[in-house]
Design a protein around this motif. Structure first.
Motif, mmCIF file in Angstrom:
data_model
loop_
_atom_site.group_PDB
_atom_site.id
_atom_site.type_symbol
_atom_site.label_atom_id
_atom_site.label_comp_id
_atom_site.label_asym_id
_atom_site.label_seq_id
_atom_site.Cartn_x
_atom_site.Cartn_y
_atom_site.Cartn_z
ATOM 1 N N PRO A 213 46.555 0.767 -66.894
ATOM 2 C CA PRO A 213 46.700 1.113 -68.304
ATOM 3 C C PRO A 213 47.349 -0.022 -69.088
ATOM 4 O O PRO A 213 48.258 -0.694 -68.599
ATOM 5 N N GLY A 214 46.838 -0.270 -70.310
ATOM 6 C CA GLY A 214 47.437 -1.280 -71.177
ATOM 7 C C GLY A 214 48.459 -0.645 -72.096
ATOM 8 O O GLY A 214 49.378 0.038 -71.655
ATOM 9 N N LYS A 215 48.269 -0.833 -73.397
ATOM 10 C CA LYS A 215 49.161 -0.182 -74.348
ATOM 11 C C LYS A 215 48.848 1.304 -74.416
ATOM 12 O O LYS A 215 47.694 1.711 -74.346
ATOM 13 N N GLY A 216 49.892 2.115 -74.548
ATOM 14 C CA GLY A 216 49.665 3.540 -74.676
ATOM 15 C C GLY A 216 50.773 4.354 -74.051
ATOM 16 O O GLY A 216 51.857 3.844 -73.746
ATOM 17 N N ALA A 217 50.475 5.645 -73.841
ATOM 18 C CA ALA A 217 51.492 6.545 -73.314
ATOM 19 C C ALA A 217 50.848 7.736 -72.627
ATOM 20 O O ALA A 217 49.730 8.143 -72.953
ATOM 21 N N ALA A 218 51.599 8.295 -71.669
ATOM 22 C CA ALA A 218 51.252 9.577 -71.056
ATOM 23 C C ALA A 218 52.417 10.525 -71.306
ATOM 24 O O ALA A 218 53.539 10.263 -70.866
ATOM 25 N N ASP A 219 52.148 11.586 -72.039
ATOM 26 C CA ASP A 219 53.179 12.569 -72.392
ATOM 27 C C ASP A 219 52.733 13.921 -71.855
ATOM 28 O O ASP A 219 51.748 14.488 -72.335
ATOM 29 N N VAL A 220 53.458 14.445 -70.848
ATOM 30 C CA VAL A 220 53.039 15.676 -70.177
ATOM 31 C C VAL A 220 54.186 16.675 -70.189
ATOM 32 O O VAL A 220 55.310 16.353 -69.776
ATOM 33 N N LYS A 221 53.894 17.904 -70.624
ATOM 34 C CA LYS A 221 54.884 18.976 -70.630
ATOM 35 C C LYS A 221 54.254 20.237 -70.059
ATOM 36 O O LYS A 221 53.126 20.593 -70.415
ATOM 37 N N THR A 222 54.976 20.921 -69.163
ATOM 38 C CA THR A 222 54.525 22.209 -68.646
ATOM 39 C C THR A 222 55.711 23.148 -68.520
ATOM 40 O O THR A 222 56.791 22.745 -68.052
ATOM 41 N N GLY A 223 55.531 24.385 -68.971
ATOM 42 C CA GLY A 223 56.615 25.353 -68.874
ATOM 43 C C GLY A 223 56.876 25.776 -67.447
ATOM 44 O O GLY A 223 58.021 25.889 -67.013
ATOM 45 N N SER A 224 55.812 25.976 -66.704
ATOM 46 C CA SER A 224 55.941 26.385 -65.307
ATOM 47 C C SER A 224 54.790 25.780 -64.517
ATOM 48 O O SER A 224 53.645 26.206 -64.645
ATOM 49 N N GLY A 225 55.117 24.765 -63.711
ATOM 50 C CA GLY A 225 54.083 24.111 -62.914
ATOM 51 C C GLY A 225 54.503 22.705 -62.557
ATOM 52 O O GLY A 225 55.405 22.126 -63.174
ATOM 53 N N GLY A 226 53.866 22.153 -61.552
ATOM 54 C CA GLY A 226 54.159 20.798 -61.137
ATOM 55 C C GLY A 226 53.359 19.777 -61.925
ATOM 56 O O GLY A 226 52.342 20.095 -62.547
ATOM 57 N N ILE A 227 53.840 18.531 -61.913
ATOM 58 C CA ILE A 227 53.158 17.429 -62.589
ATOM 59 C C ILE A 227 52.978 16.290 -61.598
ATOM 60 O O ILE A 227 53.934 15.890 -60.928
ATOM 61 N N ALA A 228 51.762 15.764 -61.490
ATOM 62 C CA ALA A 228 51.488 14.629 -60.613
ATOM 63 C C ALA A 228 50.602 13.634 -61.352
ATOM 64 O O ALA A 228 49.510 13.985 -61.804
ATOM 65 N N LEU A 229 51.100 12.405 -61.482
ATOM 66 C CA LEU A 229 50.338 11.324 -62.099
ATOM 67 C C LEU A 229 50.070 10.248 -61.055
ATOM 68 O O LEU A 229 50.963 9.905 -60.270
ATOM 69 N N VAL A 230 48.835 9.717 -61.054
ATOM 70 C CA VAL A 230 48.448 8.697 -60.082
ATOM 71 C C VAL A 230 47.962 7.462 -60.838
ATOM 72 O O VAL A 230 47.014 7.537 -61.632
ATOM 73 N N PHE A 231 48.606 6.316 -60.561
ATOM 74 C CA PHE A 231 48.254 5.061 -61.210
ATOM 75 C C PHE A 231 47.763 4.052 -60.174
ATOM 76 O O PHE A 231 48.224 4.046 -59.035
ATOM 77 N N PRO A 232 46.843 3.155 -60.562
ATOM 78 C CA PRO A 232 46.360 2.128 -59.626
ATOM 79 C C PRO A 232 47.472 1.168 -59.219
ATOM 80 O O PRO A 232 48.491 1.031 -59.904
ATOM 81 N N GLU A 233 47.254 0.513 -58.087
ATOM 82 C CA GLU A 233 48.186 -0.521 -57.641
ATOM 83 C C GLU A 233 48.344 -1.586 -58.724
ATOM 84 O O GLU A 233 47.372 -2.000 -59.360
ATOM 85 N N GLY A 234 49.585 -2.034 -58.936
ATOM 86 C CA GLY A 234 49.849 -3.070 -59.918
ATOM 87 C C GLY A 234 50.130 -2.563 -61.315
ATOM 88 O O GLY A 234 50.341 -3.371 -62.233
ATOM 89 N N SER A 235 50.136 -1.244 -61.509
ATOM 90 C CA SER A 235 50.401 -0.698 -62.840
ATOM 91 C C SER A 235 51.847 -0.972 -63.249
ATOM 92 O O SER A 235 52.771 -0.877 -62.428
ATOM 93 N N LYS A 236 52.043 -1.293 -64.531
ATOM 94 C CA LYS A 236 53.371 -1.545 -65.077
ATOM 95 C C LYS A 236 53.657 -0.491 -66.140
ATOM 96 O O LYS A 236 52.973 -0.425 -67.171
ATOM 97 N N ILE A 237 54.670 0.334 -65.882
ATOM 98 C CA ILE A 237 54.985 1.453 -66.760
ATOM 99 C C ILE A 237 56.501 1.594 -66.908
ATOM 100 O O ILE A 237 57.275 1.076 -66.089
ATOM 101 N N THR A 238 56.907 2.285 -67.962
ATOM 102 C CA THR A 238 58.278 2.754 -68.087
ATOM 103 C C THR A 238 58.236 4.276 -68.040
ATOM 104 O O THR A 238 57.301 4.889 -68.562
#
Length: 280
Positions: A213-238
């Motif tokens: 991913p380049g510029k952008g954001a991932a914003d995830v909210k759930t009241g009840s449930g798990g969250i799993a994000l998968v990024f490729p090798e070499g991804s740079k995120i905060t």
């Protein structure tokens, strides 16, 4: 017929059985027409988008290399309950099916939908009160809404907005921008390429990216449930992650001044950021 029966009784019996025979012979013809609706065709060259609306019925749109849009109104043979319209305005093909008696009357609901084949370049706006929505192969912008039912996408690339009150949002979305919202249901989207905003009242969220991913954001909210994000090798995120009841796991790590930010919030469930191949 008993021996000695009067002629008038015999004639009545014969007429009654003849009527029953006529009704029985007509049933196969009705069933054949109901199961094989006649499609409608519209020239595609001068059109850019589809608008599809149903009260209660499924919507299916599939991309194809064709010059005419093919439309089938599924289960719309119930003419006493269904009002089907197909019109063109502002370079958009507008398909609508609704009850003639009002959608709030259970006996008047028209359980009909649409099955459409159109060029891949088309944008789509689709809405159903109750029913599944499925879209495959389109390249244009997608806005998909339903009250109750699943939303499934396959190999779509345009900006995606998917909202359902009760149901899952699933599929492959090679989109730069994704917005997914469900009151009760899971969200599982793969092959993402850009920003994603996901909210669910109750349900797990699984998102995976097919490229760095380049510029952008991932914003995830759930009241009840798990969250799993998968990024490729070499991804740079905060990242910024929180769960009221669960564990937080970050295999990708944080890169200072990275241009892609991740914000995860779960009321109850585990939160993880992983590399490909890692189990949750």
């Amino acid at each position: 017929i008993k021996a000695g029966a009067r002629p008038s009784v015999i004639r009545l019996f014969t007429m009654k059985n003849s009527l029953i025979l006529v009704l029985l012979l007509s049933l196969p013809t009705f069933a054949e027409e109901a199961s094989a609706p006649k499609p409608s065709f519209f020239p595609a060259d001068d059109l850019i988008a589809l608008d599809i609306f149903t009260d209660t019925g499924n919507i299916s749109v599939q991309a194809a290399d064709i010059k005419e849009i093919k439309v089938e109104a599924i289960d719309a043979e119930r003419k006493k309950k269904c009002d089907v319209s197909m019109t063109i305005a502002n370079k958009r093909l507008i398909l609508r099916v609704r009850s003639q008696m009002g959608q709030w009357l259970s006996k008047g609901v028209c359980p009909a939908g649409f099955k459409v084949r159109a060029p891949a370049r088309f944008a789509l706006s689709a809405a159903s009160g109750t029913g599944d929505i499925e879209v495959t192969g389109l390249r244009g912008e997608l806005t998909l809404d339903n009250g109750t039912g699943d939303i499934r996408v396959g190999d779509v690339t345009g900006a995606l907005t998917a909202r359902t009150g009760t149901g899952d949002i699933l599929g492959d979305a090679r989109s730069e921008e994704v917005e997914a919202l469900t009151g009760s249901g899971a969200v599982k989207l793969t092959k993402l390429t850009g920003s994603a905003e996901v909210k669910t009242g109750s349900g797990d969220v699984t998102l995976s990216w097919s490229k760095l991913p380049g510029k952008g954001a991932a914003d995830v909210k759930t009241g009840s449930g798990g969250i799993a994000l998968v990024f490729p090798e070499g991804s740079k995120i905060t990242t910024k992650s929180y769960t009221a009841s669960g564990k937080v796991f970050n295999e990708v790590g944080d890169t200072e001044n990275a241009q892609f930010s991740v914000s995860l919030l779960s009321g109850s469930g585990n939160v993880s950021i992983r590399k490909p191949g890692r189990k949750p």
